[in-house]
Design a protein around this motif. Sequence first.
Motif, PDB file in Angstrom:
ATOM      1  N   ASP A   7       0.592  -0.922   0.233  1.00 14.10           N
ATOM      2  CA  ASP A   7       0.631  -0.290   0.365  1.00 14.10           C
ATOM      3  C   ASP A   7       0.646   1.395   0.297  1.00 14.10           C
ATOM      4  O   ASP A   7      -0.277   2.523  -0.369  1.00 14.10           O
ATOM      5  N   VAL A   8       2.104   1.293   0.449  1.00 11.42           N
ATOM      6  CA  VAL A   8       2.447   2.553   0.819  1.00 11.42           C
ATOM      7  C   VAL A   8       4.087   2.243  -0.070  1.00 11.42           C
ATOM      8  O   VAL A   8       4.943   3.131  -1.365  1.00 11.42           O
ATOM      9  N   GLY A   9       4.903   1.019  -0.070  1.00 11.28           N
ATOM     10  CA  GLY A   9       6.082   1.010  -0.675  1.00 11.28           C
ATOM     11  C   GLY A   9       7.680   2.121  -0.094  1.00 11.28           C
ATOM     12  O   GLY A   9       6.907   1.661   1.108  1.00 11.28           O
ATOM     13  N   ASP A  10       8.558   1.194  -0.505  1.00 13.12           N
ATOM     14  CA  ASP A  10       9.285   1.840  -0.025  1.00 13.12           C
ATOM     15  C   ASP A  10       9.300   3.874  -0.112  1.00 13.12           C
ATOM     16  O   ASP A  10       9.181   4.802  -0.967  1.00 13.12           O
ATOM     17  N   PHE A  11       9.195   4.386   1.266  1.00 11.15           N
ATOM     18  CA  PHE A  11       8.391   5.569   1.272  1.00 11.15           C
ATOM     19  C   PHE A  11      10.009   6.587   1.941  1.00 11.15           C
ATOM     20  O   PHE A  11      11.030   6.065   2.396  1.00 11.15           O
ATOM     21  N   VAL A  12       9.966   7.565   2.109  1.00 11.53           N
ATOM     22  CA  VAL A  12      10.585   8.563   1.708  1.00 11.53           C
ATOM     23  C   VAL A  12      11.175   9.245   2.879  1.00 11.53           C
ATOM     24  O   VAL A  12      10.190   9.054   4.217  1.00 11.53           O
ATOM     25  N   LEU A  13      12.256   9.558   3.285  1.00 13.40           N
ATOM     26  CA  LEU A  13      12.999   9.654   5.055  1.00 13.40           C
ATOM     27  C   LEU A  13      13.191  11.459   4.438  1.00 13.40           C
ATOM     28  O   LEU A  13      13.518  12.147   5.534  1.00 13.40           O
ATOM     29  N   ARG A  14      14.249  11.412   3.721  1.00 10.17           N
ATOM     30  CA  ARG A  14      14.176  13.055   3.106  1.00 10.17           C
ATOM     31  C   ARG A  14      13.618  13.030   1.187  1.00 10.17           C
ATOM     32  O   ARG A  14      14.407  12.791   0.297  1.00 10.17           O
ATOM     33  N   ARG A  15      13.455  14.130   0.712  1.00  5.28           N
ATOM     34  CA  ARG A  15      13.059  15.055  -0.118  1.00  5.28           C
ATOM     35  C   ARG A  15      14.038  15.217  -0.962  1.00  5.28           C
ATOM     36  O   ARG A  15      15.210  15.691  -0.705  1.00  5.28           O
ATOM     37  N   ALA A  16      13.712  15.434  -2.416  1.00  2.00           N
ATOM     38  CA  ALA A  16      14.969  15.231  -3.227  1.00  2.00           C
ATOM     39  C   ALA A  16      15.038  16.558  -3.424  1.00  2.00           C
ATOM     40  O   ALA A  16      16.675  16.886  -3.147  1.00  2.00           O
ATOM     41  N   ASP A  17      14.015  17.627  -2.803  1.00  2.00           N
ATOM     42  CA  ASP A  17      14.562  19.186  -2.817  1.00  2.00           C
ATOM     43  C   ASP A  17      15.486  19.637  -0.932  1.00  2.00           C
ATOM     44  O   ASP A  17      15.966  21.033  -0.764  1.00  2.00           O
ATOM     45  N   GLY A  18      15.296  18.509  -0.745  1.00  2.00           N
ATOM     46  CA  GLY A  18      15.944  18.803   0.627  1.00  2.00           C
ATOM     47  C   GLY A  18      15.198  18.664   2.417  1.00  2.00           C
ATOM     48  O   GLY A  18      15.859  17.404   3.110  1.00  2.00           O
ATOM     49  N   PRO A  19      14.408  19.014   2.102  1.00  2.00           N
ATOM     50  CA  PRO A  19      13.589  19.191   3.816  1.00  2.00           C
ATOM     51  C   PRO A  19      13.623  17.049   4.509  1.00  2.00           C
ATOM     52  O   PRO A  19      13.469  16.795   3.458  1.00  2.00           O
ATOM     53  N   TRP A  20      13.107  17.112   5.163  1.00  2.00           N
ATOM     54  CA  TRP A  20      13.489  15.733   6.274  1.00  2.00           C
ATOM     55  C   TRP A  20      11.487  15.779   5.919  1.00  2.00           C
ATOM     56  O   TRP A  20      10.625  16.627   6.064  1.00  2.00           O
ATOM     57  N   ALA A  21      11.127  14.549   5.615  1.00  2.00           N
ATOM     58  CA  ALA A  21      10.261  13.590   5.800  1.00  2.00           C
ATOM     59  C   ALA A  21       9.666  13.635   7.325  1.00  2.00           C
ATOM     60  O   ALA A  21      10.200  13.449   7.644  1.00  2.00           O
ATOM     61  N   TYR A  22       8.479  13.818   6.642  1.00  2.00           N
ATOM     62  CA  TYR A  22       7.226  14.266   8.018  1.00  2.00           C
ATOM     63  C   TYR A  22       7.958  12.520   8.825  1.00  2.00           C
ATOM     64  O   TYR A  22       8.209  12.269  10.248  1.00  2.00           O
ATOM     65  N   GLN A  23       7.301  11.127   8.126  1.00  2.00           N
ATOM     66  CA  GLN A  23       7.524  10.161   9.206  1.00  2.00           C
ATOM     67  C   GLN A  23       9.010  10.038   9.863  1.00  2.00           C
ATOM     68  O   GLN A  23       8.870   8.952  10.803  1.00  2.00           O
ATOM     69  N   LEU A  24      10.931  10.578   8.931  1.00  2.00           N
ATOM     70  CA  LEU A  24      11.335  10.702  10.144  1.00  2.00           C
ATOM     71  C   LEU A  24      11.317  11.805  11.339  1.00  2.00           C
ATOM     72  O   LEU A  24      11.729  10.900  12.972  1.00  2.00           O
ATOM     73  N   ALA A  25      11.121  12.801  10.916  1.00  2.00           N
ATOM     74  CA  ALA A  25      11.129  13.673  11.793  1.00  2.00           C
ATOM     75  C   ALA A  25       9.899  13.013  13.376  1.00  2.00           C
ATOM     76  O   ALA A  25      10.777  13.326  14.221  1.00  2.00           O
ATOM     77  N   VAL A  26       8.799  12.481  12.689  1.00  2.00           N
ATOM     78  CA  VAL A  26       7.477  12.557  13.614  1.00  2.00           C
ATOM     79  C   VAL A  26       8.675  11.128  14.305  1.00  2.00           C
ATOM     80  O   VAL A  26       8.205  11.207  16.324  1.00  2.00           O
ATOM     81  N   VAL A  27       9.180  10.181  14.432  1.00  2.00           N
ATOM     82  CA  VAL A  27       9.818   8.926  14.781  1.00  2.00           C
ATOM     83  C   VAL A  27      10.981   9.361  15.837  1.00  2.00           C
ATOM     84  O   VAL A  27      10.534   8.657  16.985  1.00  2.00           O
ATOM     85  N   VAL A  28      11.484  10.672  15.412  1.00  2.00           N
ATOM     86  CA  VAL A  28      12.940  11.074  16.120  1.00  2.00           C
ATOM     87  C   VAL A  28      12.451  11.343  17.520  1.00  2.00           C
ATOM     88  O   VAL A  28      12.743  11.388  18.444  1.00  2.00           O
ATOM     89  N   ASP A  29      11.334  12.774  17.417  1.00  2.00           N
ATOM     90  CA  ASP A  29      10.964  13.778  18.076  1.00  2.00           C
ATOM     91  C   ASP A  29      10.620  12.655  18.827  1.00  2.00           C
ATOM     92  O   ASP A  29      10.093  12.410  20.324  1.00  2.00           O
ATOM     93  N   ASP A  30       9.038  12.294  18.533  1.00  2.00           N
ATOM     94  CA  ASP A  30       8.638  11.699  19.655  1.00  2.00           C
ATOM     95  C   ASP A  30       8.945  10.896  20.666  1.00  2.00           C
ATOM     96  O   ASP A  30       8.758  10.199  21.971  1.00  2.00           O
ATOM     97  N   ALA A  31      10.758   9.655  19.838  1.00  2.00           N
ATOM     98  CA  ALA A  31      11.022   9.203  20.992  1.00  2.00           C
ATOM     99  C   ALA A  31      12.004  10.020  22.073  1.00  2.00           C
ATOM    100  O   ALA A  31      12.382   9.833  23.354  1.00  2.00           O
ATOM    101  N   ALA A  32      12.416  11.386  21.190  1.00  2.00           N
ATOM    102  CA  ALA A  32      13.559  12.163  21.918  1.00  2.00           C
ATOM    103  C   ALA A  32      12.210  12.732  22.912  1.00  2.00           C
ATOM    104  O   ALA A  32      13.092  13.503  23.954  1.00  2.00           O
ATOM    105  N   GLN A  33      10.968  12.915  22.614  1.00  2.00           N
ATOM    106  CA  GLN A  33      10.267  14.001  23.759  1.00  2.00           C
ATOM    107  C   GLN A  33       9.702  12.362  24.783  1.00  2.00           C
ATOM    108  O   GLN A  33       8.929  12.859  26.060  1.00  2.00           O
ATOM    109  N   GLY A  34       9.970  11.711  24.566  1.00  2.00           N
ATOM    110  CA  GLY A  34       9.170  10.669  25.606  1.00  2.00           C
ATOM    111  C   GLY A  34       7.868  10.332  25.428  1.00  2.00           C
ATOM    112  O   GLY A  34       7.497   9.624  25.941  1.00  2.00           O
ATOM    113  N   ILE A  35       7.730  10.283  24.378  1.00  2.00           N
ATOM    114  CA  ILE A  35       6.011  10.063  24.431  1.00  2.00           C
ATOM    115  C   ILE A  35       5.709   9.083  24.077  1.00  2.00           C
ATOM    116  O   ILE A  35       5.932   7.877  23.501  1.00  2.00           O
TER     117      ILE A  35
END
Length: 301
Positions: A156-184
Amino acid sequence: MHLPSYRGRFAPSPTGPLHFGSLLAAFGSWLIARQAGGKWLVRIEDLDPPREVRGASGEQLRTLERFGLVSDEPVLRQGERDAHYRQALDRLLASGDAFECHCSRSDLAGSGGVHRACVAGARRADPAIRLRVPDGTRIGFDDRVQGAVTQDVARDVGDFVLRRADGPWAYQLAVVVDDAAQGITEVVRGADLLDSTPRQIFLQRRLGLPTPRHAHLPLVLDADGRKLSKSLAAMPVDGNDPLPALRAAWLALGQQQAWPACDSLPMALDAAVRAFESDRIPRTPPTALAALHNAAAIDAA
């Protein structure tokens, strides 16, 4: 450092003022955190500068404060966390779980945008970085509101983007890293992000990070059935008169006990925490306009 047993969060993007749908997500997550005796945090998801409205994050925070919804810890801003995302991405690249992808959107049009293999010969100066999703990867979880959810992430999704070709970080990577960092410990957010949750769980497993519980609140729709943030009905909530909008959010969260009859905002919020029943949250709410109309009728009674 010892963390409390419950840590929730609200994470708006600074693309404009808070509308009723945003308030519902903020209030619902705040109620659940407060009733659990835990912490409620605010994170600004400013990953996409071209979409950001100047001054929007400050206005969002001021509006939340007027509604009595204040972060228990300093606000985290994703735009300041590049090094943390880079560290996670480097780990995934080193393990072979992530790879450079030179495919364009047109290259993937035939598969509906689902990436299963790179197009032979495709080259670009600015490749995206994707997470490798093996065939047969199915992720399931039990959502507090939506119930059992299962997704075939590979199909349904496939290999998904972690960093976009135009440079910005993808939401999927950032939210996972930050939820862990904040102990959510529980992610409470709108059901429009329900489809993203299985890939986030898969990414958490690849990074060896804990997976929080989830509660996806019902989407707030306008009278035509459109998501409120994309609707002409998405007017900003009035932080100078918070009680009517909070009453409407209370109704949209399925609460059957009457909104506390208090003119004082702090007293009303304290009473709401005591009366709140999370198991009454519906999968599908009344439309935003219906909820606001019902709240107005209560005010006029």
